[in-house]
Write a protein that holds these residues in place. Structure first.
Motif, PDB file in Angstrom:
ATOM      1  N   THR A 105       3.797 -35.084 -20.756  1.00 22.25           N
ATOM      2  CA  THR A 105       3.204 -36.287 -21.338  1.00 22.25           C
ATOM      3  C   THR A 105       3.827 -36.625 -22.688  1.00 22.25           C
ATOM      4  O   THR A 105       4.224 -37.773 -22.939  1.00 22.25           O
ATOM      5  N   VAL A 106       3.928 -35.625 -23.568  1.00 21.84           N
ATOM      6  CA  VAL A 106       4.480 -35.882 -24.898  1.00 21.84           C
ATOM      7  C   VAL A 106       5.961 -36.230 -24.809  1.00 21.84           C
ATOM      8  O   VAL A 106       6.463 -37.076 -25.558  1.00 21.84           O
ATOM      9  N   ALA A 107       6.688 -35.589 -23.881  1.00 21.75           N
ATOM     10  CA  ALA A 107       8.108 -35.915 -23.709  1.00 21.75           C
ATOM     11  C   ALA A 107       8.300 -37.400 -23.415  1.00 21.75           C
ATOM     12  O   ALA A 107       9.220 -38.038 -23.953  1.00 21.75           O
ATOM     13  N   LEU A 108       7.443 -37.956 -22.575  1.00 20.77           N
ATOM     14  CA  LEU A 108       7.549 -39.384 -22.259  1.00 20.77           C
ATOM     15  C   LEU A 108       7.223 -40.248 -23.472  1.00 20.77           C
ATOM     16  O   LEU A 108       7.851 -41.291 -23.695  1.00 20.77           O
ATOM     17  N   GLU A 109       6.256 -39.813 -24.267  1.00 16.00           N
ATOM     18  CA  GLU A 109       5.831 -40.620 -25.410  1.00 16.00           C
ATOM     19  C   GLU A 109       6.887 -40.683 -26.508  1.00 16.00           C
ATOM     20  O   GLU A 109       6.984 -41.687 -27.215  1.00 16.00           O
ATOM     21  N   VAL A 110       7.660 -39.616 -26.668  1.00 17.20           N
ATOM     22  CA  VAL A 110       8.591 -39.541 -27.809  1.00 17.20           C
ATOM     23  C   VAL A 110      10.049 -39.664 -27.389  1.00 17.20           C
ATOM     24  O   VAL A 110      10.952 -39.470 -28.201  1.00 17.20           O
ATOM     25  N   ALA A 111      10.298 -40.011 -26.136  1.00 15.26           N
ATOM     26  CA  ALA A 111      11.653 -39.978 -25.597  1.00 15.26           C
ATOM     27  C   ALA A 111      12.633 -40.875 -26.341  1.00 15.26           C
ATOM     28  O   ALA A 111      13.836 -40.589 -26.380  1.00 15.26           O
ATOM     29  N   GLU A 112      12.166 -41.950 -26.933  1.00 14.28           N
ATOM     30  CA  GLU A 112      13.069 -42.880 -27.618  1.00 14.28           C
ATOM     31  C   GLU A 112      13.198 -42.592 -29.108  1.00 14.28           C
ATOM     32  O   GLU A 112      13.765 -43.395 -29.846  1.00 14.28           O
ATOM     33  N   HIS A 113      12.721 -41.433 -29.535  1.00 14.92           N
ATOM     34  CA  HIS A 113      12.735 -41.118 -30.971  1.00 14.92           C
ATOM     35  C   HIS A 113      13.609 -39.909 -31.317  1.00 14.92           C
ATOM     36  O   HIS A 113      13.483 -39.350 -32.404  1.00 14.92           O
ATOM     37  N   GLY A 114      14.487 -39.523 -30.411  1.00 10.73           N
ATOM     38  CA  GLY A 114      15.362 -38.385 -30.696  1.00 10.73           C
ATOM     39  C   GLY A 114      14.657 -37.043 -30.626  1.00 10.73           C
ATOM     40  O   GLY A 114      15.151 -36.051 -31.163  1.00 10.73           O
ATOM     41  N   ILE A 115      13.513 -37.011 -29.969  1.00  8.50           N
ATOM     42  CA  ILE A 115      12.706 -35.793 -29.869  1.00  8.50           C
ATOM     43  C   ILE A 115      12.687 -35.336 -28.416  1.00  8.50           C
ATOM     44  O   ILE A 115      12.431 -36.143 -27.518  1.00  8.50           O
ATOM     45  N   THR A 116      12.940 -34.061 -28.197  1.00 10.88           N
ATOM     46  CA  THR A 116      12.789 -33.515 -26.850  1.00 10.88           C
ATOM     47  C   THR A 116      11.605 -32.555 -26.834  1.00 10.88           C
ATOM     48  O   THR A 116      11.293 -31.902 -27.833  1.00 10.88           O
ATOM     49  N   VAL A 117      10.970 -32.493 -25.685  1.00  9.72           N
ATOM     50  CA  VAL A 117       9.794 -31.634 -25.498  1.00  9.72           C
ATOM     51  C   VAL A 117       9.964 -30.904 -24.166  1.00  9.72           C
ATOM     52  O   VAL A 117      10.053 -31.549 -23.118  1.00  9.72           O
ATOM     53  N   ASN A 118      10.041 -29.605 -24.225  1.00  9.45           N
ATOM     54  CA  ASN A 118      10.261 -28.820 -23.019  1.00  9.45           C
ATOM     55  C   ASN A 118       9.377 -27.585 -23.004  1.00  9.45           C
ATOM     56  O   ASN A 118       8.897 -27.140 -24.048  1.00  9.45           O
ATOM     57  N   ALA A 119       9.196 -27.053 -21.813  1.00  4.72           N
ATOM     58  CA  ALA A 119       8.447 -25.806 -21.649  1.00  4.72           C
ATOM     59  C   ALA A 119       9.380 -24.742 -21.080  1.00  4.72           C
ATOM     60  O   ALA A 119      10.149 -25.016 -20.151  1.00  4.72           O
ATOM     61  N   ILE A 120       9.328 -23.562 -21.655  1.00  2.00           N
ATOM     62  CA  ILE A 120       9.998 -22.402 -21.078  1.00  2.00           C
ATOM     63  C   ILE A 120       8.932 -21.608 -20.341  1.00  2.00           C
ATOM     64  O   ILE A 120       7.858 -21.339 -20.884  1.00  2.00           O
ATOM     65  N   CYS A 121       9.245 -21.247 -19.113  1.00  2.00           N
ATOM     66  CA  CYS A 121       8.260 -20.582 -18.255  1.00  2.00           C
ATOM     67  C   CYS A 121       8.739 -19.173 -17.915  1.00  2.00           C
ATOM     68  O   CYS A 121       9.363 -18.963 -16.862  1.00  2.00           O
ATOM     69  N   PRO A 122       8.463 -18.203 -18.775  1.00  2.00           N
ATOM     70  CA  PRO A 122       8.955 -16.850 -18.517  1.00  2.00           C
ATOM     71  C   PRO A 122       8.186 -16.174 -17.391  1.00  2.00           C
ATOM     72  O   PRO A 122       7.002 -16.442 -17.152  1.00  2.00           O
ATOM     73  N   GLY A 123       8.872 -15.284 -16.705  1.00  2.41           N
ATOM     74  CA  GLY A 123       8.190 -14.318 -15.869  1.00  2.41           C
ATOM     75  C   GLY A 123       7.646 -13.220 -16.759  1.00  2.41           C
ATOM     76  O   GLY A 123       7.379 -13.434 -17.943  1.00  2.41           O
ATOM     77  N   TYR A 124       7.479 -12.049 -16.213  1.00  3.33           N
ATOM     78  CA  TYR A 124       6.918 -10.956 -17.002  1.00  3.33           C
ATOM     79  C   TYR A 124       7.944 -10.414 -17.984  1.00  3.33           C
ATOM     80  O   TYR A 124       9.043 -10.012 -17.607  1.00  3.33           O
ATOM     81  N   VAL A 125       7.572 -10.439 -19.240  1.00  5.60           N
ATOM     82  CA  VAL A 125       8.370  -9.898 -20.329  1.00  5.60           C
ATOM     83  C   VAL A 125       7.583  -8.717 -20.886  1.00  5.60           C
ATOM     84  O   VAL A 125       6.367  -8.829 -21.101  1.00  5.60           O
TER      85      VAL A 125
END
Length: 268
Positions: free
Chosen positions: A176-196
């Motif tokens: 949701t936030v990635a879509l809202e800020v996409a035109e402002h030079g901001i990226t929003v991502n999730a890293i989804c680790p397995g078991y660490v």
């Protein structure tokens, strides 16, 4: 060889990494420090306990590092964290929402207070930190927000109703936030680790053993690593490298993504 992802001192970015006094958060903070970023470490441990870690990051990498003791389960804790970051460095360029807690129990036995705490730290805290940093990132025309979700943000496991719910919510918040800020030079991502193998995972092993009626060694072999085709724990260094890449210009077109780093878990 020059590191193309390392920031020059004159252009040093400031990164806030929540839950960074140990485990994944500490590894990411160290990776960022090695790239020339200013670092705002955060946790609930007393400052004197974290001071040796803070000093080590500064001395090893020549970075500027502060530690802010703040309970971000509460909005006032987030405000205190961001105020300290602004006072020390003027702005926040990179936000890593890493802080998290876990509890394992059947849903009918799941304590209400544990549910509330897990949702507060693993999901609501990320909303409050993102809400705090987006205006500044928009003003500067650049920003990186990285949410440490989990393979449990993409798939479920039994006895983890609160954690799975929070991490699925975090993936949705990321999109949701990635879509809202996409035109402002901001990226929003999730890293989804397995078991660490971190203190968080280590602490849940006895509870999982009790819930399933098996030994702790069987939990590691037959529950945790059973989900990962590589049969190996993900390393903190792997996650730090992915986070550093997401902060680079080479990753500027990656946004709204949920990136599994899980030894093949969610491919099954």
């Amino acid at each position: 060889m020059n590191d193309p992802w390392r920031f020059a001192v004159s252009d040093a970015k400031t990164a806030v990494v929540t839950g960074s006094s140990s485990g994944i958060g500490l590894g990411i903070a160290e990776g960022f420090a090695a790239k020339g970023m200013n670092i705002v470490m955060n946790g609930i441990s007393p400052a004197e306990k974290v001071e040796p870690l803070r000093q080590r990051l500064e001395e090893t990498h020549g970075a500027k590092v502060i530690y802010v003791e703040a309970n971000i389960m509460k909005p006032e804790g987030v405000r205190a964290l961001m105020a300290s970051a602004a006072e020390a460095f003027g702005r926040v360029d990179v936000l890593v929402n890493n802080a998290g807690i876990q509890h394992v129990a059947p849903v009918e036995e799941f304590p209400e207070d544990k549910w509330d705490a897990i949702i507060a730290l693993n999901l609501s805290a990320a909303f409050h930190t993102i809400r705090a940093v987006v205006p500044g990132m928009k003003a500067s025309g650049w920003g990186r927000i990285i949410n440490i979700a989990s393979a449990h943000g993409l798939v479920a496991s039994p006895f983890k109703s609160a954690y799975v719910s929070a991490k699925h919510g975090l993936v949705g918040l990321t999109k949701t936030v990635a879509l809202e800020v996409a035109e402002h030079g901001i990226t929003v991502n999730a890293i989804c680790p397995g078991y660490v193998w971190t203190p968080l995972v280590e602490r849940q092993v006895p509870d999982t053993a009790q819930a399933r009626g098996i030994s702790e060694e069987e939990v590691k072999r037959d529950v945790l690593l059973a989900a990962q085709p590589t049969k190996e724990f993900v390393s903190v260094e792997h996650l730090s490298a992915v986070a550093s890449f997401l902060c680079s210009d080479d990753a500027s077109s990656i946004t709204g993504a949920s990136l599994p780093v899980d030894g093949g878990w969610v491919a099954q």
